[in-house]
Write a protein that holds these residues in place. Structure first.
Motif, PDB file in Angstrom:
ATOM      1  N   SER A 216       0.844  -1.188   0.000  1.00 50.85           N
ATOM      2  CA  SER A 216       0.000   0.000   0.000  1.00 50.85           C
ATOM      3  C   SER A 216       0.878   1.235   0.000  1.00 50.85           C
ATOM      4  CB  SER A 216      -0.922   0.003   1.231  1.00 50.85           C
ATOM      5  OG  SER A 216      -0.163  -0.111   2.417  1.00 50.85           O
ATOM      6  N   GLY A 217       0.346   2.339  -0.484  1.00 47.76           N
ATOM      7  CA  GLY A 217       1.122   3.570  -0.577  1.00 47.76           C
ATOM      8  C   GLY A 217       0.277   4.776  -0.218  1.00 47.76           C
ATOM      9  N   PRO A 218       0.920   5.871   0.177  1.00 50.21           N
ATOM     10  CA  PRO A 218       0.185   7.073   0.581  1.00 50.21           C
ATOM     11  C   PRO A 218      -0.400   7.815  -0.611  1.00 50.21           C
ATOM     12  CG  PRO A 218       2.544   7.479   0.656  1.00 50.21           C
ATOM     13  CD  PRO A 218       2.379   6.035   0.316  1.00 50.21           C
ATOM     14  N   VAL A 219      -1.545   8.415  -0.384  1.00 47.76           N
ATOM     15  CA  VAL A 219      -2.228   9.233  -1.384  1.00 47.76           C
ATOM     16  C   VAL A 219      -2.670  10.527  -0.705  1.00 47.76           C
ATOM     17  CG1 VAL A 219      -4.198   9.396  -2.964  1.00 47.76           C
ATOM     18  CG2 VAL A 219      -3.053   7.196  -2.620  1.00 47.76           C
ATOM     19  N   PHE A 220      -2.561  11.634  -1.441  1.00 51.85           N
ATOM     20  CA  PHE A 220      -3.040  12.920  -0.953  1.00 51.85           C
ATOM     21  C   PHE A 220      -4.081  13.436  -1.947  1.00 51.85           C
ATOM     22  CE2 PHE A 220       1.177  12.303   0.706  1.00 51.85           C
ATOM     23  CZ  PHE A 220       1.098  12.735   2.027  1.00 51.85           C
ATOM     24  N   VAL A 221      -5.256  13.745  -1.431  1.00 47.70           N
ATOM     25  CA  VAL A 221      -6.341  14.245  -2.273  1.00 47.70           C
ATOM     26  C   VAL A 221      -6.682  15.659  -1.816  1.00 47.70           C
ATOM     27  CG1 VAL A 221      -8.708  13.908  -3.073  1.00 47.70           C
ATOM     28  CG2 VAL A 221      -7.232  11.924  -2.629  1.00 47.70           C
ATOM     29  N   VAL A 222      -6.400  16.633  -2.673  1.00 45.85           N
ATOM     30  CA  VAL A 222      -6.678  18.040  -2.383  1.00 45.85           C
ATOM     31  C   VAL A 222      -7.488  18.596  -3.553  1.00 45.85           C
ATOM     32  CG1 VAL A 222      -5.714  20.316  -1.918  1.00 45.85           C
ATOM     33  CG2 VAL A 222      -4.540  18.266  -1.072  1.00 45.85           C
ATOM     34  N   ASP A 223      -8.705  19.010  -3.259  1.00 48.53           N
ATOM     35  CA  ASP A 223      -9.633  19.462  -4.299  1.00 48.53           C
ATOM     36  C   ASP A 223      -9.778  18.344  -5.344  1.00 48.53           C
ATOM     37  OD1 ASP A 223      -9.940  21.888  -2.969  1.00 48.53           O
ATOM     38  OD2 ASP A 223      -8.256  22.814  -4.018  1.00 48.53           O
ATOM     39  N   HIS A 224      -9.485  18.640  -6.606  1.00 47.92           N
ATOM     40  CA  HIS A 224      -9.628  17.617  -7.643  1.00 47.92           C
ATOM     41  C   HIS A 224      -8.295  16.953  -7.970  1.00 47.92           C
ATOM     42  CE1 HIS A 224      -8.388  21.249  -9.779  1.00 47.92           C
ATOM     43  NE2 HIS A 224      -7.947  20.484 -10.753  1.00 47.92           N
ATOM     44  N   HIS A 225      -7.270  17.247  -7.190  1.00 47.14           N
ATOM     45  CA  HIS A 225      -5.955  16.673  -7.439  1.00 47.14           C
ATOM     46  C   HIS A 225      -5.750  15.429  -6.573  1.00 47.14           C
ATOM     47  CE1 HIS A 225      -4.907  20.111  -9.834  1.00 47.14           C
ATOM     48  NE2 HIS A 225      -5.049  20.942  -8.822  1.00 47.14           N
ATOM     49  N   ARG A 226      -5.319  14.338  -7.225  1.00 51.50           N
ATOM     50  CA  ARG A 226      -5.031  13.080  -6.530  1.00 51.50           C
ATOM     51  C   ARG A 226      -3.549  12.766  -6.720  1.00 51.50           C
ATOM     52  NH1 ARG A 226      -5.302   7.403  -7.959  1.00 51.50           N
ATOM     53  NH2 ARG A 226      -5.837   6.133  -6.142  1.00 51.50           N
ATOM     54  N   ILE A 227      -2.809  12.907  -5.641  1.00 53.20           N
ATOM     55  CA  ILE A 227      -1.351  12.733  -5.681  1.00 53.20           C
ATOM     56  C   ILE A 227      -1.044  11.345  -5.141  1.00 53.20           C
ATOM     57  CG2 ILE A 227       0.857  13.671  -4.897  1.00 53.20           C
ATOM     58  CD1 ILE A 227      -0.710  16.336  -4.386  1.00 53.20           C
ATOM     59  N   TRP A 228      -0.603  10.443  -6.009  1.00 48.58           N
ATOM     60  CA  TRP A 228      -0.430   9.049  -5.606  1.00 48.58           C
ATOM     61  C   TRP A 228       0.816   8.480  -6.280  1.00 48.58           C
ATOM     62  CZ3 TRP A 228      -1.408   4.550  -8.811  1.00 48.58           C
ATOM     63  CH2 TRP A 228      -1.691   4.869 -10.142  1.00 48.58           C
ATOM     64  N   GLY A 229       0.991   7.153  -6.157  1.00 49.72           N
ATOM     65  CA  GLY A 229       2.136   6.501  -6.780  1.00 49.72           C
ATOM     66  C   GLY A 229       3.457   7.009  -6.217  1.00 49.72           C
TER      67      GLY A 229
END
Length: 283
Positions: A216-229
């Motif tokens: 599993s890995g961390p994800v950051f969701v801010v507004d419509h931006h999904r920062i993953w991988g």
């Protein structure tokens, strides 16, 4: 895909990562302070975070990052022999002094990972004198931010990641920053945007994703931006390295869940095979 219970025996990326990053901060966090109330973790102090002590602490941790725990199911790729550099830019907003991280969204014209969010950067060329030189060159080529605008803190430890080139994060500060000063190379970058640090440090922004390869890995969701991988992984590493223990929020310590590797359901037999072997279908 359903979420399963945590499997403590299964090696997980973030448990390994948080043990390493939390070991040095836990003792400092429990030390007594003269203030009756801890500082608000959602309001990082620009003067402190961009000061020399913050730079020293951040780069010490970035140069001692743990090795990426490679999932056994992922075979090696020839791309792993290549190397690249990315710029993690701390942008001090013009007029407000708010601190943000600078991201790009890869162009729709790229053959791989189009539209995905990343840090500015790319593959190191033979002409690059260093990884810093590579990160600054790629940043200027992609978004038109000249190297003289970036106050470089230094290079982090080289990260060897599965199925892609190794990455050296380069950390720098961009004072008096405005997103309007960027000039995008549309062949490589769809958009560029900055995300305030405080927006990455609230519970609703911190999530996780589960990969079929077993981690599993961390994800950051801010507004419509999904920062993953890889970008989500680097963001998680950097926040743990940059923020002092008193400003590291609980959501970055404990809010990411750990689940056992995803397993595909058993494959159903082909219709013809089922017809031939099912006794109820025999005459």
């Amino acid at each position: 895909m359903s979420l399963m219970q945590a499997n403590r025996r299964a090696p997980q990326l973030l448990s390994h990562l948080n043990r390493h990053l939390g070991s040095s901060s836990s003792s400092a966090a429990t030390a007594g302070t003269s203030s009756s109330e801890p500082p608000d973790p959602r309001q990082p102090n620009a003067l402190e975070l961009l000061g020399p002590e913050s730079q020293r602490r951040c780069m010490e941790k970035m140069r001692a990052l743990p090795a990426f725990p490679r999932p056994k199911s992922l075979t090696t790729s020839r791309r792993e022999k290549q190397s690249s550099a990315v710029l993690i830019a701390l942008c001090q907003d013009r007029g407000t002094d708010e601190i943000s991280l600078l991201y790009t969204r890869r162009s729709r014209h790229l053959r791989s990972h189009s539209f995905q969010i990343s840090f500015p950067g790319g593959r190191r060329d033979d002409q690059d004198a260093s990884y810093v030189d590579c990160a600054l060159r790629e940043t200027e080529e992609e978004i038109g931010l000249p190297r003289h605008r970036i106050q470089v803190w230094g290079e982090a430890k080289q990260l060897h990641l599965p199925r892609t080139s190794s990455i050296v994060p380069v950390v720098g500060v961009v004072p008096d920053f405005s997103i309007s000063e960027l000039r995008l190379n549309c062949a490589e970058v769809e958009e560029a945007f900055s995300v305030p640090l405080q927006a990455l440090m609230v519970p609703k922004a911190t999530r996780h994703t589960q990969f079929r390869s077993g981690y599993s890995g961390p994800v950051f969701v801010v507004d419509h931006h999904r920062i993953w991988g890889i970008t989500g992984y680097l963001t998680h590493l950097f926040l743990h390295s940059l923020l002092p223990p008193t400003q590291l929020p609980d959501c970055l310590r404990t809010n990411i869940k750990f689940i056992r590797p995803f397993k595909m359901p058993p494959k159903l037999p082909h219709h013809r095979e089922h017809h031939a072997t099912d006794p109820s279908m025999r005459s």
